[in-house]
Scaffold this motif. Structure first.
Motif, short mmCIF file in Angstrom:
data_model
loop_
_atom_site.label_atom_id
_atom_site.label_comp_id
_atom_site.label_asym_id
_atom_site.label_seq_id
_atom_site.Cartn_x
_atom_site.Cartn_y
_atom_site.Cartn_z
N PHE A 24 10.30 6.51 3.26
CA PHE A 24 10.37 6.67 4.71
C PHE A 24 10.59 5.27 5.26
N GLY A 25 11.83 4.96 5.65
CA GLY A 25 12.14 3.58 6.04
C GLY A 25 11.89 2.69 4.83
N ASN A 26 11.10 1.62 5.01
CA ASN A 26 10.78 0.76 3.88
C ASN A 26 9.42 1.11 3.26
N GLY A 27 8.88 2.28 3.63
CA GLY A 27 7.62 2.75 3.07
C GLY A 27 7.85 3.85 2.05
N MET A 28 6.78 4.21 1.35
CA MET A 28 6.88 5.22 0.32
C MET A 28 5.56 5.96 0.20
N ILE A 29 5.64 7.23 -0.20
CA ILE A 29 4.46 7.99 -0.60
C ILE A 29 4.71 8.50 -2.02
N MET A 30 3.62 8.75 -2.73
CA MET A 30 3.71 9.35 -4.06
C MET A 30 3.02 10.69 -4.00
N LEU A 31 3.60 11.68 -4.69
CA LEU A 31 3.09 13.04 -4.67
C LEU A 31 2.91 13.54 -6.10
N GLY A 32 2.02 14.50 -6.24
CA GLY A 32 1.87 15.17 -7.52
C GLY A 32 1.30 16.55 -7.29
N VAL A 67 0.86 -1.17 0.00
CA VAL A 67 0.00 0.00 0.00
C VAL A 67 0.90 1.22 0.00
N ILE A 68 0.64 2.14 -0.91
CA ILE A 68 1.41 3.38 -0.97
C ILE A 68 0.41 4.53 -1.02
N SER A 69 0.51 5.43 -0.06
CA SER A 69 -0.37 6.58 -0.01
C SER A 69 0.06 7.60 -1.05
N SER A 70 -0.91 8.36 -1.54
CA SER A 70 -0.58 9.42 -2.50
C SER A 70 -1.26 10.72 -2.06
N LEU A 71 -0.59 11.82 -2.35
CA LEU A 71 -1.07 13.15 -1.96
C LEU A 71 -0.87 14.13 -3.09
N ARG A 72 -1.71 15.14 -3.13
CA ARG A 72 -1.58 16.24 -4.08
C ARG A 72 -1.26 17.52 -3.31
N THR A 110 7.58 24.18 -12.65
CA THR A 110 7.12 24.13 -11.26
C THR A 110 6.05 23.06 -11.01
N THR A 111 5.62 22.37 -12.03
CA THR A 111 4.58 21.35 -11.86
C THR A 111 5.20 19.96 -11.76
N VAL A 112 4.85 19.25 -10.71
CA VAL A 112 5.36 17.89 -10.51
C VAL A 112 4.32 16.91 -11.07
N ALA A 113 4.72 16.18 -12.10
CA ALA A 113 3.84 15.16 -12.67
C ALA A 113 3.70 14.00 -11.68
N HIS A 114 4.84 13.60 -11.10
CA HIS A 114 4.86 12.46 -10.18
C HIS A 114 6.16 12.52 -9.37
N ALA A 149 10.87 16.21 3.94
CA ALA A 149 12.21 15.71 4.30
C ALA A 149 12.68 16.35 5.61
N ARG A 150 12.51 17.65 5.72
CA ARG A 150 12.98 18.37 6.91
C ARG A 150 12.15 18.04 8.15
N ALA A 151 10.84 17.98 8.01
CA ALA A 151 9.95 17.80 9.16
C ALA A 151 9.87 16.36 9.64
N PHE A 152 9.78 15.42 8.72
CA PHE A 152 9.53 14.02 9.10
C PHE A 152 10.68 13.06 8.78
N GLY A 153 11.59 13.47 7.91
CA GLY A 153 12.70 12.58 7.55
C GLY A 153 12.49 11.78 6.29
N PHE A 154 11.51 12.14 5.46
CA PHE A 154 11.35 11.48 4.16
C PHE A 154 12.59 11.73 3.31
N GLU A 155 12.85 10.81 2.38
CA GLU A 155 13.95 10.98 1.44
C GLU A 155 13.40 10.98 0.02
#
Length: 140
Positions: A49-57, A7-12, A40-44, A24-30
């Protein structure tokens, strides 16, 4: 190629590049990968975070899935999904999140079910729960 179930969470986000740095600064994501659709637009993007991941757009990246999402400020600050970060030292993440400007919704506290936890909003209003409770561990 073998695909593992996961399961991978995604956020916009409206300012996804800024939020990648903030997460990265607040929680330690890489940062794992960032694919741009203009300057300036991120497609993906992918962050680990550890062995987890999030996807952003970016909210306005032109994809069909972008049409199905709303931002917390469009719903009175309410979310329809949440993210839980399992950490070994909740107090340390609390300190970095607070220093990065996270709005604390539920302050750091010892939980009845084990470990410390807190809940906060990121600068664009998404809600994050951070805690030491490991739902994979044996509980008696």
């Amino acid at each position: 190629m073998m695909v593992m179930n996961n399961v991978i969470s995604s956020l916009r986000y409206r300012d996804t590049l800024k939020m990648i740095d903030w997460l990265a600064r607040a929680f330690g994501f890489e940062k794992h990968a960032v694919y741009m659709a203009g300057e300036t637009t991120v497609a993906h993007a992918q962050m680990t975070f550890g062995n987890g991941m999030i996807m952003l757009g970016s909210v306005d990246n032109g994809s069909k899935s972008a049409e199905t999402a709303v931002q917390p400020d469009e719903t009175g600050g309410r979310e329809t999904r949440g993210a839980y970060l399992l950490v070994s030292d909740c107090a340390a993440i609390y300190a970095t999140a607070k220093a990065a400007g996270a709005e604390m919704i539920i302050d750091l506290a010892e939980m009845d079910y084990g470990g410390k936890a807190f809940t906060c909003r990121d600068p664009e209003g998404h809600i994050w729960s951070i805690g030491e409770f490991d739902p994979w561990a044996q509980h008696g």
